[in-house]
Design a protein around this motif. Structure first.
Motif, PDB file in Angstrom:
ATOM      1  N   PRO A   1       0.842  -1.206   0.000  1.00 40.24           N
ATOM      2  CA  PRO A   1       0.000   0.000   0.000  1.00 40.24           C
ATOM      3  C   PRO A   1       0.871   1.248   0.000  1.00 40.24           C
ATOM      4  O   PRO A   1       1.886   1.316   0.689  1.00 40.24           O
ATOM      5  CB  PRO A   1      -0.791  -0.115   1.306  1.00 40.24           C
ATOM      6  CG  PRO A   1      -0.655  -1.536   1.737  1.00 40.24           C
ATOM      7  CD  PRO A   1       0.659  -2.010   1.218  1.00 40.24           C
ATOM      8  N   SER A   2       0.486   2.233  -0.797  1.00 38.46           N
ATOM      9  CA  SER A   2       1.188   3.511  -0.785  1.00 38.46           C
ATOM     10  C   SER A   2       0.807   4.299   0.459  1.00 38.46           C
ATOM     11  O   SER A   2      -0.255   4.079   1.048  1.00 38.46           O
ATOM     12  CB  SER A   2       0.845   4.331  -2.035  1.00 38.46           C
ATOM     13  OG  SER A   2       1.283   3.676  -3.203  1.00 38.46           O
ATOM     14  N   ALA A   3       1.666   5.223   0.848  1.00 39.78           N
ATOM     15  CA  ALA A   3       1.370   6.062   2.003  1.00 39.78           C
ATOM     16  C   ALA A   3       0.170   6.951   1.686  1.00 39.78           C
ATOM     17  O   ALA A   3       0.227   7.790   0.791  1.00 39.78           O
ATOM     18  CB  ALA A   3       2.584   6.917   2.355  1.00 39.78           C
ATOM     19  N   GLY A   4      -0.917   6.736   2.380  1.00 38.11           N
ATOM     20  CA  GLY A   4      -2.116   7.543   2.182  1.00 38.11           C
ATOM     21  C   GLY A   4      -3.124   6.904   1.258  1.00 38.11           C
ATOM     22  O   GLY A   4      -4.247   6.642   1.633  1.00 38.11           O
ATOM     23  N   LYS A   5      -2.732   6.611   0.025  1.00 39.12           N
ATOM     24  CA  LYS A   5      -3.696   6.108  -0.943  1.00 39.12           C
ATOM     25  C   LYS A   5      -2.973   5.409  -2.074  1.00 39.12           C
ATOM     26  O   LYS A   5      -1.891   5.815  -2.481  1.00 39.12           O
ATOM     27  CB  LYS A   5      -4.532   7.271  -1.490  1.00 39.12           C
ATOM     28  CG  LYS A   5      -5.684   6.859  -2.400  1.00 39.12           C
ATOM     29  CD  LYS A   5      -6.473   8.078  -2.838  1.00 39.12           C
ATOM     30  CE  LYS A   5      -7.666   7.676  -3.699  1.00 39.12           C
ATOM     31  NZ  LYS A   5      -8.430   8.858  -4.172  1.00 39.12           N
ATOM     32  N   GLY A   6      -3.590   4.353  -2.606  1.00 36.22           N
ATOM     33  CA  GLY A   6      -3.029   3.694  -3.773  1.00 36.22           C
ATOM     34  C   GLY A   6      -2.117   2.532  -3.439  1.00 36.22           C
ATOM     35  O   GLY A   6      -2.084   2.036  -2.316  1.00 36.22           O
ATOM     36  N   THR A   7      -1.363   2.107  -4.450  1.00 36.19           N
ATOM     37  CA  THR A   7      -0.511   0.924  -4.341  1.00 36.19           C
ATOM     38  C   THR A   7       0.851   1.225  -4.962  1.00 36.19           C
ATOM     39  O   THR A   7       0.946   1.980  -5.934  1.00 36.19           O
ATOM     40  CB  THR A   7      -1.164  -0.269  -5.069  1.00 36.19           C
ATOM     41  OG1 THR A   7      -2.464  -0.499  -4.517  1.00 36.19           O
ATOM     42  CG2 THR A   7      -0.332  -1.529  -4.914  1.00 36.19           C
ATOM     43  N   THR A   8       1.880   0.613  -4.401  1.00 40.75           N
ATOM     44  CA  THR A   8       3.232   0.760  -4.933  1.00 40.75           C
ATOM     45  C   THR A   8       3.784  -0.606  -5.327  1.00 40.75           C
ATOM     46  O   THR A   8       3.752  -1.549  -4.527  1.00 40.75           O
ATOM     47  CB  THR A   8       4.177   1.397  -3.897  1.00 40.75           C
ATOM     48  OG1 THR A   8       3.707   2.699  -3.574  1.00 40.75           O
ATOM     49  CG2 THR A   8       5.598   1.499  -4.441  1.00 40.75           C
ATOM     50  N   LEU A   9       4.228  -0.703  -6.557  1.00 40.05           N
ATOM     51  CA  LEU A   9       4.889  -1.913  -7.048  1.00 40.05           C
ATOM     52  C   LEU A   9       6.366  -1.601  -7.222  1.00 40.05           C
ATOM     53  O   LEU A   9       6.718  -0.594  -7.844  1.00 40.05           O
ATOM     54  CB  LEU A   9       4.275  -2.365  -8.377  1.00 40.05           C
ATOM     55  CG  LEU A   9       4.837  -3.650  -9.002  1.00 40.05           C
ATOM     56  CD1 LEU A   9       3.752  -4.365  -9.813  1.00 40.05           C
ATOM     57  CD2 LEU A   9       6.027  -3.368  -9.927  1.00 40.05           C
ATOM     58  N   THR A  10       7.230  -2.441  -6.663  1.00 41.04           N
ATOM     59  CA  THR A  10       8.670  -2.214  -6.728  1.00 41.04           C
ATOM     60  C   THR A  10       9.375  -3.451  -7.248  1.00 41.04           C
ATOM     61  O   THR A  10       9.124  -4.564  -6.777  1.00 41.04           O
ATOM     62  CB  THR A  10       9.238  -1.856  -5.341  1.00 41.04           C
ATOM     63  OG1 THR A  10       8.532  -0.745  -4.810  1.00 41.04           O
ATOM     64  CG2 THR A  10      10.719  -1.507  -5.439  1.00 41.04           C
ATOM     65  N   VAL A  11      10.231  -3.253  -8.235  1.00 43.37           N
ATOM     66  CA  VAL A  11      11.076  -4.332  -8.768  1.00 43.37           C
ATOM     67  C   VAL A  11      12.529  -3.957  -8.514  1.00 43.37           C
ATOM     68  O   VAL A  11      12.975  -2.874  -8.909  1.00 43.37           O
ATOM     69  CB  VAL A  11      10.856  -4.538 -10.280  1.00 43.37           C
ATOM     70  CG1 VAL A  11      11.833  -5.583 -10.831  1.00 43.37           C
ATOM     71  CG2 VAL A  11       9.422  -4.950 -10.552  1.00 43.37           C
ATOM     72  N   THR A  12      13.255  -4.836  -7.841  1.00 43.01           N
ATOM     73  CA  THR A  12      14.660  -4.608  -7.540  1.00 43.01           C
ATOM     74  C   THR A  12      15.502  -5.696  -8.191  1.00 43.01           C
ATOM     75  O   THR A  12      15.301  -6.884  -7.920  1.00 43.01           O
ATOM     76  CB  THR A  12      14.908  -4.613  -6.022  1.00 43.01           C
ATOM     77  OG1 THR A  12      14.077  -3.633  -5.400  1.00 43.01           O
ATOM     78  CG2 THR A  12      16.371  -4.291  -5.710  1.00 43.01           C
TER      79      THR A  12
END
Length: 245
Positions: free
Chosen positions: A223-234
């Protein structure tokens, strides 16, 4: 006797754990091989569509234009020819879209940064969503399998945003760090339940996640801070004979 039995049990557990680790390593190596061969086949098919079908369609379009020029003004065949040219343009555009979906030539000829930038622009125009894209100013140099994984992750992430997020804005950041390449997608949509099938697009992002793992990296959805979604590829920049880093 009890101690011997416990030691035997622990030894069997250790053997099973080692066998499971080896099995997972074999499966990931096989998956990496299958993905690489699939990439080669998609690339070859896209090239055939471009060189074969694409060239033929372009030639037909040119011949139609020449025929139209030879026809007398007011000929009823001019309208039919114009209609044929319109249909042909639609076929040419469909062929082009199929080529890009199979294999993005920009990835090969212009690099990862150009391919990601084009995908972001096309997504924003198609779905009328504000896309804020931050890419390295210098061209990103990385092996082809890294570039393919980054592009697939972006495409799948954007596809999920369009289908589920109800977002109005998307932020994409590509960081080229000393030890890793990090791709981040962040939207302002309704978010998703971590661990749900929708979060990983059932199969799309799950397949990308396994490809990332084969390269020693990680794909996370939070979950993103506050609202939405975060996708991370490392993707780590580790010395490995298969990735050339």
């Amino acid at each position: 006797m009890a101690r011997t039995s416990a030691q035997t049990k622990q030894s069997r557990i250790a053997d099973l754990a080692q066998a499971e680790t080896l099995c997972l390593a074999d499966l990931r190596e096989l998956l990496d091989h299958v993905n690489a061969r699939g990439d080669d086949e998609r690339r070859a098919l896209a090239r055939q569509l471009h060189d074969g079908l694409g060239s033929s369609l372009t030639a037909i379009s040119m011949h139609l234009s020449l025929l139209a020029q030879k026809m007398p003004s007011g000929s009823p065949l001019l309208e039919r020819t114009a209609h044929m040219k319109l249909l042909l343009r639609n076929v040419i555009e469909t062929n082009r879209q199929m080529q890009v979906k199979l294999w993005n030539d920009k990835l090969e000829f212009f690099g990862v940064t150009a391919a990601l930038g084009e995908a972001c622009t096309a997504f924003g125009e198609r779905h009328q969503i504000a896309v804020h894209c931050s890419l390295p100013e210098q061209p990103l140099t990385c092996p082809r399998n890294y570039g393919v994984v980054l592009l697939r992750a972006l495409e799948e992430g954007l596809s999920n945003i369009a289908a589920h997020a109800q977002a109005s804005e998307v932020g994409i950041i590509l960081d080229n760090l000393d030890e890793a390449i990090i791709l981040t997608l962040r939207d302002n949509g309704i978010g998703c339940h971590i661990g749900s099938a929708a979060q990983l697009g059932k199969h799309g992002l799950r397949l990308v996640r396994e490809r990332v793992r084969c390269l020693g990296g990680a794909l996370t959805v939070t979950p993103s801070a506050g609202k939405g979604t975060t996708l991370t590829v490392t993707l780590p920049k580790q010395a490995h004979p298969d990735n050339g880093l």
